[in-house]
Design a protein around this motif. Structure first.
Motif: not given
Length: 245
Positions: A92-106
């Motif tokens: 799922a693509v983040p909505t911008g309302d919550a932090m995400v795990s950096e592993v997803d960006a990596l």
């Protein structure tokens, strides 16, 4: 990359003066973090990327993903985007309302670079500009932005860099951010415990975000260059912000 809390606050302007002495803290107001439903994205049955459990613990701002996905969808065909999502294990693509795990960006940058070794730099560059624009529009108080633009660059740059450093965890995650003055910084992931080496395009994304912030808040002729990367392992890069004039 992103700085998900306001990096400057209007309160730093007191009695018509701006605190410029070293060590003087710049007040900030934290960005509210809440969880919201995310939109599903297509997934393909492709080989997954193994991950380090410690790597997944670090949280970063969602705009490290949001704008990259936007640009991917604009420049790549649907099958290519879906393949990158699947390999990166992004459901799922983040909505911008919550932090995400950096592993997803990596993972996103790794698999994008693997599939699109040339386009990944164009995508990272454009995503970085949009991330910088988002930070200026939503995370920096208008008064603080005006003050930075009015101040001479030699005073404004250290203020901006110190403010960014206090929120570095929102874009470097488990990595380490250090800086010298207002024009040099380093991003070091050697102790981050990454399962695999970060993509080179990720380090260029960092440069792009800083360049956008400096061009719009310090001086339009600012450029951020990636210098002194550890070419043996590509886990650490030094950056230099210069001016054309």
């Amino acid at each position: 990359m992103l700085i998900e809390a306001p990096i400057l606050a209007a309160q730093e302007v007191t009695q018509g003066k701006v605190a410029t002495e070293p060590g003087v803290p710049i007040p900030i107001k934290p960005a509210p973090i809440k969880h919201a439903p995310t939109d599903p994205v297509p997934s393909l049955s492709l080989p997954p990327l193994s991950s380090n459990e410690d790597e997944a613990l670090a949280q970063i701002g969602p705009h490290a993903l949001i704008h990259a996905v936007e640009v991917m969808r604009e420049l790549l065909d649907q099958d290519a985007v879906a393949a990158v999502f699947s390999n990166a294990q992004i459901d799922a693509v983040p909505t911008g309302d919550a932090m995400v795990s950096e592993v997803d960006a990596l993972r996103l940058h790794r698999w994008l670079a693997a599939r699109e070794p040339f386009a990944c730099f164009e995508i990272a560059g454009e995503a970085a500009k949009r991330t910088g624009d988002y930070i200026i529009a939503h995370r920096i108080p208008k008064l603080a932005a005006r003050v930075l633009k009015i101040l001479p660059a030699r005073l404004a740059a250290p203020l901006l860099m110190r403010a960014i450093s206090r929120h570095a965890w929102t874009f470097v995650g488990a990595g380490r951010f250090t800086f010298t003055g207002g024009w040099r910084f380093r991003i070091d992931r050697r102790a981050a415990g990454d399962a695999t080496l970060p993509a080179q395009s990720l380090f260029h994304w960092y440069a792009g975000v800083f360049e956008r912030l400096y061009q719009r808040l310090i001086a339009p002729d600012c450029h951020c260059e990636v210098r002194g990367c550890d070419e043996a392992e590509l886990e650490m890069c030094d950056y230099l912000i210069t001016r054309s004039r």
